[in-house]
Structure formats: C-alpha cells, structure tokens
Design a protein around this motif. Structure first.
Motif, PDB file in Angstrom:
ATOM      1  N   UNK A  26       0.026  -7.879   2.995  1.00  0.00           N
ATOM      2  CA  UNK A  26      -0.294  -6.452   2.913  1.00  0.00           C
ATOM      3  C   UNK A  26       0.960  -5.607   3.015  1.00  0.00           C
ATOM      4  N   UNK A  27       1.833  -5.960   3.952  1.00  0.00           N
ATOM      5  CA  UNK A  27       3.076  -5.206   4.141  1.00  0.00           C
ATOM      6  C   UNK A  27       3.940  -5.240   2.886  1.00  0.00           C
ATOM      7  N   UNK A  28       3.999  -6.389   2.203  1.00  0.00           N
ATOM      8  CA  UNK A  28       4.833  -6.497   0.991  1.00  0.00           C
ATOM      9  C   UNK A  28       4.272  -5.645  -0.132  1.00  0.00           C
ATOM     10  N   UNK A  29       2.936  -5.584  -0.268  1.00  0.00           N
ATOM     11  CA  UNK A  29       2.316  -4.766  -1.316  1.00  0.00           C
ATOM     12  C   UNK A  29       2.541  -3.281  -1.040  1.00  0.00           C
ATOM     13  N   UNK A  30       2.377  -2.867   0.217  1.00  0.00           N
ATOM     14  CA  UNK A  30       2.579  -1.464   0.564  1.00  0.00           C
ATOM     15  C   UNK A  30       4.038  -1.052   0.397  1.00  0.00           C
ATOM     16  N   UNK A  31       4.960  -1.970   0.668  1.00  0.00           N
ATOM     17  CA  UNK A  31       6.377  -1.679   0.444  1.00  0.00           C
ATOM     18  C   UNK A  31       6.651  -1.393  -1.025  1.00  0.00           C
ATOM     19  N   UNK A  32       6.009  -2.151  -1.908  1.00  0.00           N
ATOM     20  CA  UNK A  32       6.182  -1.935  -3.349  1.00  0.00           C
ATOM     21  C   UNK A  32       5.643  -0.563  -3.756  1.00  0.00           C
ATOM     22  N   UNK A  33       4.473  -0.189  -3.243  1.00  0.00           N
ATOM     23  CA  UNK A  33       3.920   1.125  -3.572  1.00  0.00           C
ATOM     24  C   UNK A  33       4.818   2.245  -3.065  1.00  0.00           C
ATOM     25  N   UNK A  34       5.381   2.056  -1.891  1.00  0.00           N
ATOM     26  CA  UNK A  34       6.282   3.070  -1.342  1.00  0.00           C
ATOM     27  C   UNK A  34       7.573   3.147  -2.157  1.00  0.00           C
ATOM     28  N   UNK A  35       8.063   2.013  -2.623  1.00  0.00           N
ATOM     29  CA  UNK A  35       9.263   2.020  -3.470  1.00  0.00           C
ATOM     30  C   UNK A  35       8.997   2.720  -4.804  1.00  0.00           C
ATOM     31  N   UNK A  36       7.794   2.536  -5.343  1.00  0.00           N
ATOM     32  CA  UNK A  36       7.451   3.218  -6.597  1.00  0.00           C
ATOM     33  C   UNK A  36       7.543   4.720  -6.430  1.00  0.00           C
ATOM     34  N   UNK A  37       7.067   5.211  -5.280  1.00  0.00           N
ATOM     35  CA  UNK A  37       7.168   6.644  -5.005  1.00  0.00           C
ATOM     36  C   UNK A  37       8.619   7.064  -4.810  1.00  0.00           C
ATOM     37  N   UNK A  80      11.600   5.501  -5.537  1.00  0.00           N
ATOM     38  CA  UNK A  80      12.606   5.210  -6.552  1.00  0.00           C
ATOM     39  C   UNK A  80      12.230   5.707  -7.943  1.00  0.00           C
ATOM     40  N   UNK A  81      10.933   5.800  -8.216  1.00  0.00           N
ATOM     41  CA  UNK A  81      10.491   6.232  -9.548  1.00  0.00           C
ATOM     42  C   UNK A  81       9.886   7.627  -9.544  1.00  0.00           C
ATOM     43  N   UNK A  82       9.663   8.190  -8.364  1.00  0.00           N
ATOM     44  CA  UNK A  82       9.084   9.534  -8.279  1.00  0.00           C
ATOM     45  C   UNK A  82       7.618   9.601  -8.630  1.00  0.00           C
ATOM     46  N   UNK A  83       6.929   8.465  -8.575  1.00  0.00           N
ATOM     47  CA  UNK A  83       5.517   8.416  -8.952  1.00  0.00           C
ATOM     48  C   UNK A  83       4.655   8.982  -7.825  1.00  0.00           C
ATOM     49  N   UNK A  84       3.628   9.734  -8.188  1.00  0.00           N
ATOM     50  CA  UNK A  84       2.617  10.185  -7.231  1.00  0.00           C
ATOM     51  C   UNK A  84       1.591   9.076  -7.087  1.00  0.00           C
ATOM     52  N   UNK A  85       1.364   8.614  -5.860  1.00  0.00           N
ATOM     53  CA  UNK A  85       0.530   7.436  -5.619  1.00  0.00           C
ATOM     54  C   UNK A  85      -0.747   7.834  -4.892  1.00  0.00           C
ATOM     55  N   UNK A  86      -1.889   7.417  -5.438  1.00  0.00           N
ATOM     56  CA  UNK A  86      -3.185   7.619  -4.795  1.00  0.00           C
ATOM     57  C   UNK A  86      -3.742   6.241  -4.457  1.00  0.00           C
ATOM     58  N   UNK A  87      -3.928   5.973  -3.161  1.00  0.00           N
ATOM     59  CA  UNK A  87      -4.425   4.680  -2.709  1.00  0.00           C
ATOM     60  C   UNK A  87      -5.847   4.839  -2.185  1.00  0.00           C
ATOM     61  N   UNK A  88      -6.777   4.142  -2.797  1.00  0.00           N
ATOM     62  CA  UNK A  88      -8.150   4.098  -2.308  1.00  0.00           C
ATOM     63  C   UNK A  88      -8.266   2.924  -1.348  1.00  0.00           C
ATOM     64  N   UNK A  89      -8.709   3.178  -0.119  1.00  0.00           N
ATOM     65  CA  UNK A  89      -8.748   2.106   0.875  1.00  0.00           C
ATOM     66  C   UNK A  89      -9.771   2.422   1.957  1.00  0.00           C
ATOM     67  N   UNK A  90     -10.284   1.373   2.576  1.00  0.00           N
ATOM     68  CA  UNK A  90     -11.118   1.540   3.769  1.00  0.00           C
ATOM     69  C   UNK A  90     -10.303   1.293   5.033  1.00  0.00           C
ATOM     70  N   UNK A  91      -9.045   0.889   4.857  1.00  0.00           N
ATOM     71  CA  UNK A  91      -8.196   0.444   5.965  1.00  0.00           C
ATOM     72  C   UNK A  91      -7.256   1.567   6.415  1.00  0.00           C
ATOM     73  N   UNK A  92      -7.495   2.123   7.577  1.00  0.00           N
ATOM     74  CA  UNK A  92      -6.648   3.200   8.075  1.00  0.00           C
ATOM     75  C   UNK A  92      -5.227   2.738   8.369  1.00  0.00           C
ATOM     76  N   UNK A  93      -5.010   1.429   8.514  1.00  0.00           N
ATOM     77  CA  UNK A  93      -3.654   0.945   8.733  1.00  0.00           C
ATOM     78  C   UNK A  93      -2.792   1.179   7.496  1.00  0.00           C
ATOM     79  N   UNK A  94      -3.399   1.211   6.322  1.00  0.00           N
ATOM     80  CA  UNK A  94      -2.662   1.555   5.101  1.00  0.00           C
ATOM     81  C   UNK A  94      -2.143   2.984   5.204  1.00  0.00           C
ATOM     82  N   UNK A 111      -8.098  -0.208  -3.489  1.00  0.00           N
ATOM     83  CA  UNK A 111      -8.123  -1.271  -2.476  1.00  0.00           C
ATOM     84  C   UNK A 111      -7.044  -2.322  -2.750  1.00  0.00           C
ATOM     85  N   UNK A 112      -5.772  -1.916  -2.823  1.00  0.00           N
ATOM     86  CA  UNK A 112      -4.715  -2.860  -3.211  1.00  0.00           C
ATOM     87  C   UNK A 112      -4.427  -3.942  -2.185  1.00  0.00           C
ATOM     88  N   UNK A 113      -4.886  -3.768  -0.934  1.00  0.00           N
ATOM     89  CA  UNK A 113      -4.604  -4.770   0.102  1.00  0.00           C
ATOM     90  C   UNK A 113      -5.864  -5.503   0.543  1.00  0.00           C
TER      91      UNK A 113
END
Length: 341
Positions: free
Chosen positions: A176-187, A189-203, A166-168
C-alpha cells in the motif's frame, strides 16, 4: 482543477430509482491529492465514474480545467477524456501484453509514433519504480506491482487529472505504501490532480491534501485535511489519536481522578514546532504542572500532529491554555463531568 456542481445520478431498480448521487458538489484544486471516502454504497465509485464520463449524470456540471464535460460530445468529449487518467478498481492489465505493452496501449490508440511511445513508457516505468520489469508479463508481478503498472498506463497520455478507484484494496501495508508513494510522485513531479476513491482513512492520512466524505450520495464534509482536523469533524475523529486512550503516556496515573486538576482540555497541535515545544513552553512560562491524560502522536503526510487530553495544576492554568491557543494550538476546555462521562 476538478469542479463538481449539484451532481445527481440515479439507477433504475424494480422498486424505483436508486439515488447514487444526490446533489454532490466539491472542488479539487489543481495539483492536489483529494480523497473521496465513505462506507460501501456511499456513492464514491459512482462519483469517480461520472467525473471520468464513464457514467453520464442525470444533471449537474463536471468541470475539468474549466471545461464542462457533461455538455461535450463527439470529438470534443473524446479529447477531454484524454485529460483524465483512470486507475480502475481491481486488476485491469492485459495478460498477453508485457508491462511496457500495457503502458503503451493508450499511446498506440492515440497514434503516437513508436520512438515517442518507447521514451514515454520508459519515463513512466521509472516513475513507478518498475523500469526493470518492462519485459515482464502481469502474471509475473505482485499485486502491488500490477497496480503501479496500471497507474503508469493511466498517466501515459499525460492527463491533467488522475482518478484512482480503491487503488490499495486488498494490498498489504508495505505494498500500500509503495502505491501511495507513486500517486504522490505523480502529483509532485507531473503536476497531476489526483482523486482517490477509498474506504480507508489511512490513505487520507498518508497522502491526501483534501478530503470529501460521502454518505448516502451526499457530501457531508469537505475541505483541507489540516483544517478539518482542527475542528469537531468526522475527519478529526477518524485520523487523530483518541484522547481516552493512554498507551505510551507514562505521566498518566489512571488511579488519580480528574478532580485534582485546575484545568482540563483537549489540545490539537500541528507541525514540528508546536508538537515539540508548545506544551512545555506553556508549562514553564505560566508555572503550571501539565500532565498528559490521553491521546498521542500521528502524521498527516509529512506533518506531525498530536491530540492530547491534558490536565493542568496551578493558579494560571487558564492563562497557559490561552497561550497554547494564541500560538496555533486548538484548545477545547473540558469540565470534569464531560471527561468522566
């Protein structure tokens, strides 16, 4: 890559065991962002905690880059855990440490030399857009800035997997947009596999490649977002514009019945070319009039997507719908009775 196979997790209660995860299986390809969604109590956070081995499952396998974490213990388990960065729900920063000090904490625990720690911390603060806040303390930051620091800290040990619970939550849309941008950059630029747990379908709409829908501890839907929206899925229902809404569709005459049309369909279009040109081309090529009766446009990540209810008038209405389908559109023909219901 994350692979979960037949994961079961129960918790004891006065009335008996409560099943939090009931045979959960899913696969998250390397270098993707996967959203795990569902209502409160669906098992989302329990799944994330099990993958990070913060909770031990009752049975099943959890493989990260091919290694089954459930079977590990001791030094091997500690080494595997370092490959998983965790962004916990809520504000988890240490108040007595600066931003840089918080990010450096995992590196200190791992015994990384001071100069290497400093370089890594500066690199990560630049990634999350907070290089100018290195000397600030958590209470001097906004909620979104603290969350971005938590992401930087989770990335400090160069993990291959990042779990964000629930990062947002409780953040305003801009933050919220700034946090999601960071997670997308991690994927990216760093090649990280990201798992986001959320109740928000907008994420999911903004950053996820894949989605897994949990309900009562079970996966009821899982796959690539752009594939799921082409079918009759929960993901499509949640992410795409509703076809019984006509906001912004000036061609709609709400006083005209559906009986005037020779063909009625719901059409999903994915991508710039399809959204911009496919319907006008079908209308022109087959000499039919095409009216938009409902629906609209949205974006999934950087991809434009449209879902419209269309009404076609002309002898070649069926041929026009076939053309749309053959050129990548998803077409579901509707009878007048279905649409009016």
């Amino acid at each position: 890559m994350i692979t979960v196979e037949n994961l079961v997790k129960t918790f004891p209660s006065r009335s008996g065991n409560v099943v939090a995860l009931d045979g959960v299986s899913l696969e998250v390809p390397q270098g993707t962002v996967c959203g795990v969604v569902g209502q409160s109590g669906a098992g989302k956070s329990t799944l994330a905690r099990c993958i990070a081995l913060l909770e031990k499952p009752d049975s099943g396998a959890i493989r990260v880059d091919g290694t089954d974490l459930v079977r590990l213990n001791g030094a091997a388990l500690r080494a595997a855990r370092r490959q998983i960065g965790v962004v916990p729900q809520g504000d988890s920063l240490l108040r007595q440490r600066t931003v840089a000090g918080n990010v450096a904490l995992p590196l200190e625990s791992a015994g990384v030399a001071r100069l290497q720690r400093r370089a890594r911390v500066l690199e990560l603060l630049d990634l999350v857009g907070l290089a100018d806040k290195a000397g600030a303390y958590p209470d001097q930051l906004s909620g979104g800035q603290r969350q971005r620091v938590a992401i930087a800290r989770a990335l400090a040990a160069t993990p291959s997997v990042l779990l964000a619970d629930e990062p947002t939550s409780a953040l305003d849309p801009e933050t919220t947009a700034s946090v999601l941008t960071v997670l997308d950059r991690a994927r990216a630029e760093l090649g990280v596999t990201v798992l986001i747990v959320t109740h928000d379908m907008d994420v999911v709409r903004r950053v996820c490649d894949d989605v897994a829908v949990l309900e009562r501890g079970r996966v009821v839907e899982h796959g690539k977002v752009l594939e799921l929206i082409s079918g009759d899925s929960r993901t499509a229902a949640a992410l795409l514009p509703q076809t019984d809404q006509t906001t912004g569709l000036s061609s709609v005459d709400s006083n005209v019945g559906y009986g005037r049309y020779d063909g009625i369909a719901e059409v999903v279009l994915v991508g710039f070319a399809a959204v911009g040109a496919l319907l006008p081309e079908a209308s022109s090529r087959f000499g039919v009039n095409l009216a938009l009766l409902g629906g609209g446009l949205t974006r999934l990540g950087d991809t434009p997507v449209a879902r419209f209810r269309v009404g076609l008038t002309g002898d070649r209405a069926d041929a026009a719908l076939d053309f749309i389908s053959e050129h990548g559109g998803v077409v579901r023909r509707r009878t007048r009775e279905e649409v009016a219901a």
